[in-house]
Design a protein around this motif. Structure first.
Motif, PDB file in Angstrom:
ATOM      1  N   SER A 186      19.696  45.113  18.147  1.00  0.00           N
ATOM      2  CA  SER A 186      19.255  46.415  18.645  1.00  0.00           C
ATOM      3  C   SER A 186      20.239  47.535  18.329  1.00  0.00           C
ATOM      4  O   SER A 186      19.932  48.704  18.546  1.00  0.00           O
ATOM      5  CB  SER A 186      19.027  46.353  20.159  1.00  0.00           C
ATOM      6  N   LEU A 187      21.415  47.196  17.827  1.00  0.00           N
ATOM      7  CA  LEU A 187      22.371  48.219  17.410  1.00  0.00           C
ATOM      8  C   LEU A 187      21.986  48.744  16.034  1.00  0.00           C
ATOM      9  O   LEU A 187      21.623  47.984  15.144  1.00  0.00           O
ATOM     10  CB  LEU A 187      23.782  47.645  17.382  1.00  0.00           C
ATOM     11  N   SER A 188      22.077  50.060  15.856  1.00  0.00           N
ATOM     12  CA  SER A 188      21.660  50.674  14.601  1.00  0.00           C
ATOM     13  C   SER A 188      22.782  50.631  13.567  1.00  0.00           C
ATOM     14  O   SER A 188      23.936  50.290  13.873  1.00  0.00           O
ATOM     15  CB  SER A 188      21.239  52.127  14.848  1.00  0.00           C
ATOM     16  N   ALA A 189      22.441  51.067  12.361  1.00  0.00           N
ATOM     17  CA  ALA A 189      23.427  51.098  11.272  1.00  0.00           C
ATOM     18  C   ALA A 189      24.499  52.146  11.511  1.00  0.00           C
ATOM     19  O   ALA A 189      25.537  52.136  10.835  1.00  0.00           O
ATOM     20  CB  ALA A 189      22.716  51.367   9.948  1.00  0.00           C
ATOM     21  N   ILE A 335      22.032  61.408  28.190  1.00  0.00           N
ATOM     22  CA  ILE A 335      22.234  59.992  27.860  1.00  0.00           C
ATOM     23  C   ILE A 335      21.331  59.581  26.702  1.00  0.00           C
ATOM     24  O   ILE A 335      21.761  58.915  25.751  1.00  0.00           O
ATOM     25  CB  ILE A 335      21.970  59.108  29.099  1.00  0.00           C
ATOM     26  N   VAL A 336      20.072  59.998  26.771  1.00  0.00           N
ATOM     27  CA  VAL A 336      19.120  59.658  25.709  1.00  0.00           C
ATOM     28  C   VAL A 336      19.617  60.173  24.363  1.00  0.00           C
ATOM     29  O   VAL A 336      19.635  59.436  23.354  1.00  0.00           O
ATOM     30  CB  VAL A 336      17.728  60.239  26.036  1.00  0.00           C
ATOM     31  N   PRO A 341      20.958  57.685  18.369  1.00  0.00           N
ATOM     32  CA  PRO A 341      21.389  57.285  17.023  1.00  0.00           C
ATOM     33  C   PRO A 341      21.997  55.893  16.952  1.00  0.00           C
ATOM     34  O   PRO A 341      22.213  55.365  15.850  1.00  0.00           O
ATOM     35  CB  PRO A 341      22.450  58.340  16.664  1.00  0.00           C
ATOM     36  N   LEU A 342      22.279  55.297  18.102  1.00  0.00           N
ATOM     37  CA  LEU A 342      23.036  54.051  18.122  1.00  0.00           C
ATOM     38  C   LEU A 342      22.174  52.818  18.345  1.00  0.00           C
ATOM     39  O   LEU A 342      22.650  51.691  18.192  1.00  0.00           O
ATOM     40  CB  LEU A 342      24.105  54.127  19.220  1.00  0.00           C
TER      41      LEU A 342
END
Length: 418
Positions: A186-189, A335-336, A341-342
């Motif tokens: 679930s962590l993005s690039a 927070i959103v 981006p993450l």
């Protein structure tokens, strides 16, 4: 009640993690308990917090980094720490004292205390489990610290180095973004680096607190909801009387004030002068396409994420504001915006359980735990962000002191009359 035998019946004000832990450990000493709460079990800060049992991050809230970034950043609406423009003189006095405690020398002294606490805090959870609390406490194997840059990671490594210099223990190793994504897809690039932190745990806060309440009841304790304690009277050898807003009254041999941010008004008549300020946190839940299996912390954003079974809780913000103020949607949006981006495969528009709750903060970052100026009125609060991780330890230490008349050395670090 006598100083030798201890109280037979104690009224505990507050049915959160701290109050219920104190009640449970009092029962271990054979003391009868009645827990009073203005709303209900796990209704406030014990409900919506992150649920991380992470000694590696359990540090004094007044930290030198705040001074380095400048206190003016507190007025920035996009900052993870927020102060509204207000003429409240008591709030500004609190913030001035808080700033003084951000000095490196004071932080180091406070960190030495947290080092002692962090070495034993999770043992209290082991005792609760051995005593029959069945709600799961899971090992974060490991807890992930996710960063977008080496600079962000460096700040965390420097903080851990400061903890070690103060005598603390932190076990971690560095990781690339690819290694972190292998553990949590679930962590993005945009997550390019970070750390794997070992030896931490996590839980579902309301689930655990309700299980604790059930155990207190099964062992003969009473939990009275809707009892809003507005005053405590010391009756001398006859004990204490606790008055509710409704006009009801309860008498006991002794009282424990574990009412979170509302502790100050009840404790002030008994010599507790240190202000307990609401540091409000915000959280919400989402349902990722692929549910994470461990906690994730984004240090630059000061956002913690925790899997709670079928949902993923995202928690952040420190808002110094009245505990009775309504939820501010702008804080949720902050927070959103910071985590969008993450994260990958997470619909942040499909939010559930939006929540705000007040953490009870002290200017020096240390809890208030122990006897007040009255031997019959005791205090358990002021844990800031650490009520979940330190609640059971607080309950164990305070119960031992009340039941035996002997104050553990660690408890004296938290003297409410300081």
């Amino acid at each position: 009640m006598s100083a030798v035998s201890g109280p037979e019946h104690v009224a505990v004000v507050g049915a959160g993690m701290v109050g219920l832990s104190t009640a449970w450990f009092l029962q271990e000493h054979g003391v009868g308990v009645t827990v009073l709460d203005r709303t209900g079990t796990a209704a406030e800060a014990s409900w919506g917090n992150a649920g991380l049992l992470a000694p590696a991050f359990t540090l004094p809230l007044p930290e030198p980094a705040l001074l380095r970034s400048g206190l003016t950043s507190l007025l920035d609406r996009s900052s993870p720490v927020s102060v509204p423009l207000t003429p409240d003189r008591r709030l500004w006095a609190f913030l001035a004292a808080f700033a003084r405690n951000c000095a490196p020398a004071r932080w180091k002294r406070a960190m030495a205390v947290f080092d002692e606490v962090n070495r034993v805090s999770l043992e209290a959870y082991d005792r609760l489990a051995a005593g029959g609390i069945t709600a799961p406490v899971k090992t974060a194997d490991p807890l992930l610290v996710a960063c977008t840059s080496v600079d962000d990671r460096r700040h965390v490594v420097e903080e851990f180095a400061a903890v070690r210099r103060a005598g603390g223990e932190v076990s971690y190793d560095l990781a690339t973004g690819a290694e972190l994504r292998a553990l949590e897809p679930s962590l993005s690039a945009n997550v390019r680096t970070g750390l794997r932190v070992h030896g931490q745990r996590f839980l579902n806060p309301p689930e655990f607190v309700h299980a604790l309440a059930d155990s207190v009841r099964v062992r003969g304790g009473r939990i009275v909801e809707g009892f809003d304690v507005t005053a405590v009277r010391d009756l001398g050898s006859s004990g204490v009387a606790l008055a509710a807003a409704s006009g009801r009254e309860l008498r006991a041999d002794a009282a424990v004030l574990a009412s979170g941010v509302r502790l100050g008004a009840l404790a002030r008549p008994f010599g507790v002068r240190m202000r307990v300020q609401a540091g409000r946190g915000y959280s919400f839940s989402v349902r990722p396409r692929e549910m994470p299996t461990r906690p994730v912390y984004f240090p630059a954003q000061r956002v913690a994420c925790n899997p709670l079974g079928d949902r993923f809780r995202i928690t952040g913000m420190m808002e110094f504001r009245s505990p009775d103020a309504p939820l501010d949607p702008r804080r949720i949006q902050t927070i959103v915006d910071s985590v969008r981006p993450l994260l990958s495969g997470v619909d942040l528009a499909a939010r559930e359980e939006e929540w705000v709750g007040s953490r009870p903060c002290t200017p020096d970052g240390l809890p208030l735990v122990g006897a007040s100026s009255s031997p019959r009125v005791h205090v358990a609060g002021g844990h800031g962000m650490w009520g979940i991780v330190l609640g059971p330890l607080t309950g164990r230490l305070l119960a031992e002191s009340m039941a035996t008349g002997r104050s553990p050395a660690l408890l004296r670090r938290f003297d409410p009359l300081r």
